[in-house]
Design a protein around this motif. Structure first.
Motif, short mmCIF file in Angstrom:
data_model
loop_
_atom_site.label_atom_id
_atom_site.label_comp_id
_atom_site.label_asym_id
_atom_site.label_seq_id
_atom_site.Cartn_x
_atom_site.Cartn_y
_atom_site.Cartn_z
N ALA A 222 0.73 -1.46 -0.07
CA ALA A 222 -0.09 0.00 0.05
C ALA A 222 0.86 1.08 0.10
O ALA A 222 0.58 2.22 -0.80
N THR A 223 1.86 1.31 0.84
CA THR A 223 2.84 2.57 0.86
C THR A 223 3.43 2.79 -0.57
O THR A 223 3.56 4.05 -1.03
N GLN A 224 3.84 1.63 -1.00
CA GLN A 224 4.46 1.75 -2.27
C GLN A 224 3.50 2.43 -3.27
O GLN A 224 3.87 3.10 -4.37
N TRP A 225 2.53 1.67 -3.44
CA TRP A 225 1.26 2.18 -4.40
C TRP A 225 0.98 3.54 -4.16
O TRP A 225 0.90 4.60 -5.09
N ILE A 226 1.01 4.15 -2.97
CA ILE A 226 0.45 5.54 -2.77
C ILE A 226 1.67 6.36 -3.06
O ILE A 226 1.68 7.48 -3.82
N ASP B 79 5.12 11.15 -3.89
CA ASP B 79 5.33 12.00 -2.65
C ASP B 79 5.66 10.75 -1.58
O ASP B 79 4.90 10.29 -0.68
N PRO B 80 7.07 10.27 -1.67
CA PRO B 80 7.18 9.18 -0.73
C PRO B 80 7.01 9.47 0.77
O PRO B 80 6.82 8.60 1.46
N ALA B 81 7.57 10.66 1.07
CA ALA B 81 7.50 11.16 2.39
C ALA B 81 5.82 11.08 2.87
O ALA B 81 5.52 10.61 3.95
#
Length: 471
Positions: A113-117, A123-125
């Protein structure tokens, strides 16, 4: 929990635990085998993933540090479960699910989910912040709640109230936190290896202080809210299906909200973490601690209130309800049995205490109209289990009652008792025979025998088993 007494087989199960006329996938050994395989594979995969991220040395360091709070947390939940000990298999499953299956689901789902977002928003941060405050609480609490749901659905007989939900949820969260702490502490150690930091100023020391010293109860605290929801649902009547669905969902939502607040505290400024810790975590921990201790005392009062009816009917001695409603008296009874009868007698007394507690809770639910359709069968099983262990348990419990309470006045002449489930032994307990069949609620009983069936022999350090009275 390995000393917990075995529980009677469900109606329709043979002595070996195999359902009659059941399809192959309904057989217990098939279900248990599939569950063990699932948890084993999850454990191997999570072990490989954590070791890949931390390295072998970091994994070992993280493992050594993460295991420190586990005995303390397990002892706390075991203490709560002392009133009516559940099967140790339930606790083993809960811990394994949290440490293996739930942790694997969380790592894979959170990373995806984090990688998809991050890819969608560039905006990785921001993706990391959103993942920690929104995605992680939803995924992790849902994964942990699955263990509580499984026990609630498939071991319903062992899930009868709030304390059962608290214990299952807390043990599951303890296993989950154990695996997560290995990952965080191992990663911190790897960072220190790269930067050369050591001692108090190291990242490992800071991580250890926050996760192990200050907040070892964080994950259990979140998931216990879900367990309370399931526990209250377990007290509902069979017809209240909407209540049984909404209460666990409400507990799960509260757990997610508390988890999100905890994870988001790091974004609230320099002192945000300490503010959330002092304003929310500590008070919530205090309130929940009071709640579970109060519930534990309430369950003991239920034992003291419900069992006297069985004492008047001749199933128990007059002093037993008091002794069974006191944890100190229970402990003294087990010690007394061990002193004069050895481990086997102490184990029989522990089993007697657990079955008597289950009987009291069953009768309480029956009076409130919350008993299931198998009430008569279940009560009959519990009474028979008590009857088979009375030789070792009665003298020990009578001794404990004398030690912990004033002398019991002489009992009045027996009289018919209404509202006692089950039929007393054939003709009279003097014959030493178990009951032949249940009677409907409200049936009066006329045959009683409040006297113990066996007495300790201090000269031989063994339990004597005299002939029944009148034989």
């Amino acid at each position: 929990m390995a000393s917990s007494p075995p529980y009677p087989a469900h109606p329709g199960e043979a002595s070996g635990g195999t359902l009659r006329h059941a399809h192959w996938w309904q057989r217990p050994w098939v279900r248990y085998g599939a569950l063990i395989t699932l948890l084993t594979l999850s454990g191997l995969v999570i072990l490989a993933l954590v070791r890949e991220q931390t390295g072998t040395e970091g994994f070992l360091v993280g493992l050594g540090l993460a295991v420190l709070p586990v005995p303390l947390l397990m002892a706390a939940f075991r203490w709560l479960d002392r009133v009516e000990p559940g099967p140790w298999q339930n606790l083993l499953f809960s811990f394994a699910w949290g440490a293996c299956a739930a942790a694997l689901i969380a790592i894979v789902a959170n990373s995806f989910a984090t990688q998809w977002i991050a890819t969608a928003t560039a905006d990785p941060a921001g993706a990391d912040t959103l993942g920690a405050t929104v995605i992680a609480p939803v995924v992790e609490e849902s994964a942990k709640a699955a263990a509580v749901l499984l026990v609630f659905l498939f071991r319903r007989r062992d899930f009868t109230g709030i304390l059962d939900g608290v214990v299952i949820a807390g043990v599951t969260a303890t296993g989950f936190a154990f695996t997560e702490n290995i990952l965080y502490l191992g990663t911190a150690f790897g960072t220190d290896q790269l930067t050369g930091d050591s001692g108090i100023a190291s990242v490992t020391a800071a991580t250890f202080f926050v996760r192990i010293v200050m907040s070892p109860f964080a994950h259990p605290l979140f998931t216990v809210l879900t367990g309370i929801g399931f526990g209250i649902a377990a007290l509902s009547r069979d017809g209240q299906r909407l209540r049984r669905v909404l209460l666990p969902l409400g507990g799960l939502l509260l757990a997610m909200g508390m988890h999100a607040l905890w994870n988001g505290s790091s974004t609230l400024g320099q002192y945000g973490f300490f503010a959330v810790y002092a304003a929310f975590m500590v008070p919530t921990f205090g309130v929940l601690t009071w709640l579970v201790v109060w519930t534990r005392q309430r369950e003991l009062r239920t034992v003291r209130t419900e069992l006297p009816a069985y004492a008047v009917a001749g199933w128990l001695t007059p002093a037993e309800p008091f002794a069974l409603g006191s944890m100190r008296a229970r402990r003294i009874a087990r010690q007394y049995a061990r002193r004069y009868g050895g481990r086997a007698a102490a184990r029989a007394v522990a089993q007697y205490e657990a079955y008597a507690t289950s009987l009291a809770f069953l009768r309480h639910r029956g009076r409130l109209g919350r008993a299931g359709t198998d009430f008569v069968t279940r009560e009959r099983e519990l009474l028979l289990e008590l009857w088979h262990r009375r030789g070792a348990a009665r003298p020990a419990l009578d001794h404990a009652a004398r030690v912990t309470s004033p002398p019991v006045p002489a009992a009045a002449a027996p009289r018919p008792v209404y509202g006692v489930y089950g039929q007393p032994p054939h003709g009279s307990p003097r014959h030493g025979h178990p009951p032949h069949g249940p009677l409907p609620y409200g049936h009066p009983y006329a045959a009683y025998d409040p006297h113990p069936q066996a007495h300790p022999n201090p000269h031989t350090n063994r339990y004597s088993n005299p002939r029944p009275h009148g034989s």
